[in-house]
Design an enzyme around this catalytic site. Structure first.
Site: not given
Ligand code: M6R
Length: 602
Positions: A2, A26, A73, A99-100, A479, A483, A486, A502, A597
């Protein structure tokens, strides 16, 4: 997650809305704003969806000299107007954004608020009703009632509270969720991320967990919940506001992919003295003395840690364990005798990592946070910090922070290896490797049309896809898969290339896209064999291959650099293909559904 913006002392509507727009990256699913003109008029407006929906609902006369706004969020309760913030107390006196997560909200509701008619299903509304109840029953002013209420609240929060009987104050509180207080000339501003209000001020106070404050247009009183005064020094944030703007790009993600050669050059400048790496000797000493490194992170940062493990073991000769923070935090393994912890986090605010760091601190163990955000919580709470210097990363999908994390781990590995007098480390010409990486990245981003074509050809209608690689390529495969899934919503899995046969090879059918990465000299030929296996079952194979192992027909030839650093260049086509797969489907590349984010809840 948020976003929060509040301002007191200047026309608030535009300031709050602009700030919220700067936080859009975010991730959020509803938004709201409360304005009070200090003349007895107040306005509460909320909308589901984008901030533009909120703007459409605001009438021209809705303005205030105090304003608090929020992008939500959803965690507790669906994204509806009722659940959007600000929340208001039953008698219409208090307005609150948060937030939280309030962990004991159900308990508070049950114990103190049974007679209240709740309008939402959120944890936040419980707090605004609680403040109101305490103020009424104990006949307390807003700040005192707020502090009393906070003594009962358990969880993470950044709160902004307005009491319409003294509307020229914003009362704030912070615990575990980020919040910055911006100091202006005749006004003060509060935000969950300084980036969102850089056009208003560059002078900020970093609030610490446990801080509460009474903020008016030209005064700030910071205290603990128990009412003890606290001194927090303001500092100037030296960030170019343009660094956080999209410029001519349609999406931040592409801008941030394109920025990676520049990030490599910046790291070369700032972490080298001539050809020698320059790292705080205290960090190098602490790490050189350790018998095992534990790298903790989440998501993309975790994947960067997997690459870092290879680099650190090779050049610093210390065994490395890489853990998912969310798992590690609740299942600590048996630690070595002299552990050293590295936290990788773009935002420096990830709640899962904070859980681990807290325990590391309780055990008095040394820790280092590698983060992109100076002054972030993980940075403040760790023993040491190394900055990623990638510049603000706005797109939800992490790109330049990933490669910066790999590069900074390499810098540290070389520094520690040299301290240990290891020939390998001394002979590792990292500065030159960074120059090659920057050049290679540039060549790849310049050739992005080719990647766009691949995305159009193989990824426009597919339901699923696979990434294969061995050695460090396996880490990049994980990774690459994250990417792609997501941002494009194509179900993608990353595999150690030989593992596919396997079990998972059963999923390969005619037209299944399989992206294969080849940088590892030890296994290049074997991975070619794995390509044959999937091709003979109808897969559409795309190959991203280092120059030394490339064959005619490979789709992307990767510039040749040190094998351990090769993820720096392999990442570029992996990021680009995800970007184009998403863009070509007409998706909102920067704000994929359901994602935030900075993940500040566990
Ligand atoms: O801010 P951080 O690097 O700790 O965030 C960790 C993950 O939430 C973050 O790397 C997330 O997987 C990416 N935004 C994906 O692209």
């Amino acid at each position: 997650m948020c976003g929060i913006v509040g301002v007191v002392g200047k026309p608030a509507r535009e300031v709050v809305l602009n700030g919220l727009k700067n936080l859009e990256y975010r991730g959020y699913d509803s938004a709201g704003i409360y304005l009070n003109d200090l003349q007895g008029n107040e306005y509460l407006t909320k909308a589901v969806g984008r901030i533009s929906n909120l703007e459409e609902k605001l009438t021209p006369d809705e303005e205030g000299l105090v304003g608090i706004g929020h992008t939500r969020w959803a965690t507790h309760g669906k994204p509806t107007v009722d659940n959007a913030h600000p929340h208001v107390s039953e008698d219409g006196r208090f307005y609150l954004v948060h937030n939280g997560v309030i962990e004991n909200y159900a308990e508070l509701k049950e114990k103190y608020l049974q007679d209240v008619d709740f309008k939402s299903t959120t944890d936040t509304e419980v707090v605004v009703q609680l403040v109101d109840k305490i103020a009424r029953e104990k006949n307390l002013d807003a700040f005192s009632a707020f502090k009393e209420a906070l003594k009962l609240v358990r969880g993470s929060y950044a709160f902004l509270l307005v009491d319409n009987t003294q509307p020229d104050h914003i009362f704030i509180a912070k615990n575990k969720s980020p919040m910055m207080l911006g100091i202006g000339d005749g006004f003060n501003i509060i935000a969950s991320d300084a980036i969102s209000v850089l056009d208003q001020t560059k002078t900020f106070i970093d609030l610490q967990d446990g801080d509460v404050a009474d903020v008016t247009k030209d005064n700030v009183v910071i205290e603990t919940i128990d009412g003890e005064k606290v001194e927090r020094k303001p500092h100037t944030l030296d960030i170019d506001p343009n660094a956080a703007s999209k410029g001519t790009y349609e999406f931040y993600m592409l801008k941030e992919i394109d920025e990676q050669p520049a990030v490599m050059r910046r790291l070369s400048q700032d972490y080298f003295d001539g050809d020698d790496v320059k790292v705080d000797p205290a960090i190098v000493d602490a790490m050189a003395q350790s018998d095992r490194i534990y790298i903790l992170a989440a998501g993309t940062s975790y994947h960067a840690g997997l690459v870092g493990k290879n680099i650190i073991e090779e050049y610093a000769d210390i065994p490395v364990e890489v853990g998912l923070a969310s798992e590690f935090g609740y299942h600590f393994p048996k630690l070595s005798k002299k552990p050293f912890f590295i936290f990788l986090s773009q935002s420096g605010e990830t709640a899962d990592s904070r859980v681990v760091l807290k325990q590391v601190n309780e055990r008095n163990l040394p820790s280092l946070t590698m983060t992109n955000v100076e002054g972030s919580t993980l940075s403040r709470e760790a023993t040491y910090t190394m900055l990623l210097e990638a510049g603000p990363e706005i797109a939800v999908a992490s790109t330049k922070a990933y490669t910066a994390q790999i590069a900074v781990q390499a810098i540290l590995a070389k520094a520690v290896g040299e301290k240990k007098n290891l020939e390998k480390a001394k002979n590792f010409d990292l500065k030159n490797q960074f120059a090659l990486a920057a050049e290679g990245m540039q060549e790849l981003v310049d050739g992005k049309e080719k990647i766009d074509e691949l995305a159009k050809k193989y990824l426009s209608t597919t339901r699923n896809a696979f990434y294969l690689g061995r050695g460090v390529d396996y880490a990049v495969a994980l990774e690459g898969a994250l990417k792609l899934k997501e941002v494009s919503y194509i179900e993608t899995e990353g595999f150690a290339a030989a593992e596919l046969k396997h079990g998972t090879i059963a999923l390969i059918e005619k037209g299944t896209p399989v992206i294969t990465l080849i940088n590892d000299p030890a296994t290049a030929d074997l991975t070619r064999g794995n390509i044959q296996e999937v091709e003979s079952r109808g897969a559409n194979v795309m190959t991203f291959v280092a120059k030394d192992f490339a064959r005619e027909g490979d789709d992307v030839v990767l510039p040749q650099i040190d094998y351990y650093l090769s993820p720096l260049v392999t990442a570029i086509p992996a990021q680009l293909i995800a970007y184009y797969a998403s863009k070509n489907k007409g998706l909102d590349v920067d704000k994929p559904r359901n994602l935030a984010k900075s993940v500040t809840v566990e």
